[in-house]
Design a protein around this motif. Sequence first.
Motif, PDB file in Angstrom:
ATOM      1  N   THR A 131      20.708  -3.413  29.308  1.00  0.00           N
ATOM      2  CA  THR A 131      19.059  -3.424  28.777  1.00  0.00           C
ATOM      3  C   THR A 131      18.351  -4.406  29.284  1.00  0.00           C
ATOM      4  OG1 THR A 131      19.635  -4.711  26.640  1.00  0.00           O
ATOM      5  CG2 THR A 131      19.666  -2.194  26.807  1.00  0.00           C
ATOM      6  N   ASP A 132      18.994  -5.223  30.342  1.00  0.00           N
ATOM      7  CA  ASP A 132      18.195  -6.469  30.629  1.00  0.00           C
ATOM      8  C   ASP A 132      17.608  -6.080  32.349  1.00  0.00           C
ATOM      9  OD1 ASP A 132      16.986  -8.854  31.653  1.00  0.00           O
ATOM     10  OD2 ASP A 132      18.801 -10.013  31.195  1.00  0.00           O
ATOM     11  N   ASP A 133      16.519  -6.193  32.421  1.00  0.00           N
ATOM     12  CA  ASP A 133      15.877  -5.810  33.852  1.00  0.00           C
ATOM     13  C   ASP A 133      16.118  -6.974  34.787  1.00  0.00           C
ATOM     14  OD1 ASP A 133      13.875  -6.847  32.832  1.00  0.00           O
ATOM     15  OD2 ASP A 133      12.596  -5.197  32.758  1.00  0.00           O
ATOM     16  N   THR A 134      16.298  -7.945  34.231  1.00  0.00           N
ATOM     17  CA  THR A 134      16.386  -9.264  35.151  1.00  0.00           C
ATOM     18  C   THR A 134      17.581  -9.082  36.215  1.00  0.00           C
ATOM     19  OG1 THR A 134      15.799 -10.601  33.360  1.00  0.00           O
ATOM     20  CG2 THR A 134      16.712 -11.823  35.374  1.00  0.00           C
ATOM     21  N   PRO A 135      17.342  -9.027  37.511  1.00  0.00           N
ATOM     22  CA  PRO A 135      18.270  -8.851  38.662  1.00  0.00           C
ATOM     23  C   PRO A 135      19.371  -9.885  38.294  1.00  0.00           C
ATOM     24  CG  PRO A 135      16.164  -8.848  39.564  1.00  0.00           C
ATOM     25  CD  PRO A 135      16.206  -9.306  38.009  1.00  0.00           C
ATOM     26  N   ALA A 136      20.671  -9.494  38.451  1.00  0.00           N
ATOM     27  CA  ALA A 136      22.052 -10.356  38.557  1.00  0.00           C
ATOM     28  C   ALA A 136      22.220 -11.022  37.304  1.00  0.00           C
ATOM     29  CB  ALA A 136      21.943 -11.396  39.731  1.00  0.00           C
ATOM     30  N   ALA A 137      21.478 -10.275  36.205  1.00  0.00           N
ATOM     31  CA  ALA A 137      21.919 -10.815  34.823  1.00  0.00           C
ATOM     32  C   ALA A 137      22.240  -9.653  33.673  1.00  0.00           C
ATOM     33  CB  ALA A 137      20.743 -11.670  34.124  1.00  0.00           C
ATOM     34  N   TYR A 154      34.512 -11.470  28.411  1.00  0.00           N
ATOM     35  CA  TYR A 154      34.543 -12.079  29.912  1.00  0.00           C
ATOM     36  C   TYR A 154      33.822 -11.185  30.835  1.00  0.00           C
ATOM     37  CZ  TYR A 154      37.984 -15.322  28.043  1.00  0.00           C
ATOM     38  OH  TYR A 154      38.645 -16.028  27.055  1.00  0.00           O
ATOM     39  N   LEU A 155      33.281 -11.609  31.949  1.00  0.00           N
ATOM     40  CA  LEU A 155      33.128 -11.013  33.257  1.00  0.00           C
ATOM     41  C   LEU A 155      34.026 -11.431  34.192  1.00  0.00           C
ATOM     42  CD1 LEU A 155      29.057 -11.695  33.419  1.00  0.00           C
ATOM     43  CD2 LEU A 155      30.111  -9.635  33.153  1.00  0.00           C
ATOM     44  N   ALA A 156      34.223 -10.396  35.025  1.00  0.00           N
ATOM     45  CA  ALA A 156      35.348 -10.788  36.260  1.00  0.00           C
ATOM     46  C   ALA A 156      34.923  -9.877  37.481  1.00  0.00           C
ATOM     47  CB  ALA A 156      36.791 -10.266  35.704  1.00  0.00           C
ATOM     48  N   GLU A 157      35.549 -10.479  38.517  1.00  0.00           N
ATOM     49  CA  GLU A 157      35.485  -9.767  39.711  1.00  0.00           C
ATOM     50  C   GLU A 157      36.370  -8.380  40.053  1.00  0.00           C
ATOM     51  OE1 GLU A 157      35.568 -12.504  42.925  1.00  0.00           O
ATOM     52  OE2 GLU A 157      34.048 -13.592  42.298  1.00  0.00           O
ATOM     53  N   SER A 158      37.566  -8.311  39.112  1.00  0.00           N
ATOM     54  CA  SER A 158      38.280  -7.163  39.152  1.00  0.00           C
ATOM     55  C   SER A 158      38.602  -6.747  38.017  1.00  0.00           C
ATOM     56  CB  SER A 158      39.349  -7.440  40.053  1.00  0.00           C
ATOM     57  OG  SER A 158      40.416  -8.333  39.495  1.00  0.00           O
ATOM     58  N   SER A 159      39.171  -5.722  37.667  1.00  0.00           N
ATOM     59  CA  SER A 159      39.634  -5.223  36.428  1.00  0.00           C
ATOM     60  C   SER A 159      41.254  -6.031  36.064  1.00  0.00           C
ATOM     61  CB  SER A 159      40.260  -3.597  36.482  1.00  0.00           C
ATOM     62  OG  SER A 159      41.182  -3.510  37.484  1.00  0.00           O
ATOM     63  N   GLU A 189      25.080 -14.548  33.713  1.00  0.00           N
ATOM     64  CA  GLU A 189      24.728 -14.358  35.139  1.00  0.00           C
ATOM     65  C   GLU A 189      26.016 -13.546  35.765  1.00  0.00           C
ATOM     66  OE1 GLU A 189      23.741 -17.992  36.709  1.00  0.00           O
ATOM     67  OE2 GLU A 189      21.863 -18.277  35.581  1.00  0.00           O
ATOM     68  N   VAL A 190      25.653 -12.488  36.657  1.00  0.00           N
ATOM     69  CA  VAL A 190      26.829 -11.792  37.041  1.00  0.00           C
ATOM     70  C   VAL A 190      27.492 -12.328  38.139  1.00  0.00           C
ATOM     71  CG1 VAL A 190      27.344  -9.287  37.929  1.00  0.00           C
ATOM     72  CG2 VAL A 190      25.733  -9.634  35.979  1.00  0.00           C
ATOM     73  N   GLY A 191      26.586 -12.618  39.194  1.00  0.00           N
ATOM     74  CA  GLY A 191      27.130 -13.368  40.597  1.00  0.00           C
ATOM     75  C   GLY A 191      27.940 -11.970  41.164  1.00  0.00           C
ATOM     76  N   ALA A 192      29.123 -12.277  41.577  1.00  0.00           N
ATOM     77  CA  ALA A 192      30.002 -11.076  42.157  1.00  0.00           C
ATOM     78  C   ALA A 192      30.602 -10.311  41.225  1.00  0.00           C
ATOM     79  CB  ALA A 192      30.895 -11.843  43.158  1.00  0.00           C
ATOM     80  N   ARG A 193      30.505 -10.786  40.033  1.00  0.00           N
ATOM     81  CA  ARG A 193      31.490 -10.130  39.070  1.00  0.00           C
ATOM     82  C   ARG A 193      30.774  -8.905  38.716  1.00  0.00           C
ATOM     83  NH1 ARG A 193      30.523 -15.500  37.827  1.00  0.00           N
ATOM     84  NH2 ARG A 193      32.428 -16.759  37.833  1.00  0.00           N
ATOM     85  N   GLY A 194      31.651  -7.775  38.723  1.00  0.00           N
ATOM     86  CA  GLY A 194      31.115  -6.514  38.694  1.00  0.00           C
ATOM     87  C   GLY A 194      32.064  -5.606  37.338  1.00  0.00           C
ATOM     88  N   TYR A 195      32.828  -6.465  36.506  1.00  0.00           N
ATOM     89  CA  TYR A 195      33.689  -6.059  35.470  1.00  0.00           C
ATOM     90  C   TYR A 195      33.440  -6.792  34.252  1.00  0.00           C
ATOM     91  CZ  TYR A 195      36.314  -3.199  38.853  1.00  0.00           C
ATOM     92  OH  TYR A 195      36.801  -2.250  39.693  1.00  0.00           O
ATOM     93  N   LEU A 196      33.341  -6.123  33.003  1.00  0.00           N
ATOM     94  CA  LEU A 196      33.085  -6.544  31.694  1.00  0.00           C
ATOM     95  C   LEU A 196      34.660  -6.596  31.057  1.00  0.00           C
ATOM     96  CD1 LEU A 196      31.148  -7.775  29.915  1.00  0.00           C
ATOM     97  CD2 LEU A 196      30.707  -5.670  28.988  1.00  0.00           C
ATOM     98  N   LEU A 197      35.216  -7.566  30.645  1.00  0.00           N
ATOM     99  CA  LEU A 197      36.669  -7.216  29.954  1.00  0.00           C
ATOM    100  C   LEU A 197      36.590  -7.962  28.657  1.00  0.00           C
ATOM    101  CD1 LEU A 197      38.664  -8.743  33.137  1.00  0.00           C
ATOM    102  CD2 LEU A 197      37.877  -6.418  32.506  1.00  0.00           C
ATOM    103  N   VAL A 198      37.350  -7.280  27.703  1.00  0.00           N
ATOM    104  CA  VAL A 198      37.617  -7.615  26.432  1.00  0.00           C
ATOM    105  C   VAL A 198      39.164  -7.759  26.358  1.00  0.00           C
ATOM    106  CG1 VAL A 198      37.453  -6.925  23.947  1.00  0.00           C
ATOM    107  CG2 VAL A 198      35.806  -6.245  25.580  1.00  0.00           C
ATOM    108  N   ASN A 234      38.612 -14.359  38.787  1.00  0.00           N
ATOM    109  CA  ASN A 234      37.373 -15.451  38.557  1.00  0.00           C
ATOM    110  C   ASN A 234      36.656 -15.074  37.360  1.00  0.00           C
ATOM    111  OD1 ASN A 234      35.486 -16.973  39.211  1.00  0.00           O
ATOM    112  ND2 ASN A 234      34.419 -16.011  40.524  1.00  0.00           N
ATOM    113  N   LEU A 235      37.299 -15.147  36.123  1.00  0.00           N
ATOM    114  CA  LEU A 235      36.982 -14.990  34.922  1.00  0.00           C
ATOM    115  C   LEU A 235      35.732 -15.868  34.580  1.00  0.00           C
ATOM    116  CD1 LEU A 235      39.993 -14.359  32.544  1.00  0.00           C
ATOM    117  CD2 LEU A 235      38.332 -12.604  33.315  1.00  0.00           C
ATOM    118  N   LYS A 236      34.645 -15.396  33.790  1.00  0.00           N
ATOM    119  CA  LYS A 236      33.753 -16.233  33.191  1.00  0.00           C
ATOM    120  C   LYS A 236      33.536 -15.804  31.656  1.00  0.00           C
ATOM    121  CE  LYS A 236      28.579 -16.771  33.500  1.00  0.00           C
ATOM    122  NZ  LYS A 236      28.372 -18.002  33.468  1.00  0.00           N
TER     123      LYS A 236
END
Length: 257
Positions: free
Chosen positions: A180-186, A210-215, A241-250, A219-221
Amino acid sequence: GDRSFVFVYPQNPNGRSSALAAARVPFADLGGGASAPTVTSTGISTTTTTRPRMVVRYQDSNAVAGKLGGLVQWEPRPGDVGVLSYKVFIAFDEMNSYGAALWDQVYNTNIPNGVNQLNIYSGTGRGTSKGGYPANWLFVFTLYNSGLEPVDRAARIPLYDESAAVPTMVAFSRLVFVDTDDTPAALGGTVEWSPVPLADLAYTSYYGLYLAESSGGANLKYLKSIQIGTNQALIAASGAEVGARGYLLVYCENSRG
């Protein structure tokens, strides 16, 4: 304003009865308080009381997976009257489904009022009354002169089984997030997840988001930790901040990892 009574009037198409025929009850604005006062209505002999739940603490002292040990301790409700004893159960869910009573080394399953702790019988297994349903919750029930309190008033905490190891794998049937955040890359919004129905959660003390670049977790954040028993988390607007991370992990986590 200055109004402090609720009235219920008999009415029909011709109008309303007089105030003398109306049922009434005083009320108090709690202003965010934890419990309501006891009130008795006029014209009906009904009393409604809301009791706060007791505070419960437990730390497993048996490092063998599937075994429990140590003290379950609780703080009685202030001013509670008519208490005979307490009973402690472990159960599958927050409704005490398939609950199994824990045994104390001295008092068996009835803990006298004033003792306020149960020393788990040596070698107790973490199991419910039905096979295949793991014990994920711990309850303390109060036994009054009038009988055992209902499950919705019993004190409860998520049950943690110390296994001296990282949590076992828990499967999830659902993981939902809408940005719901319209800020780019966030990112910003609410994450919700659901473990599978028969998940054994007792080796998990909290969820890690966490955010990550893969499932697989490349590169966990780290974002935040969420106490077990809660299946949702809020990511504050522009809080990730997303960066190159396109996955949300629990992840399921405990003090071991």
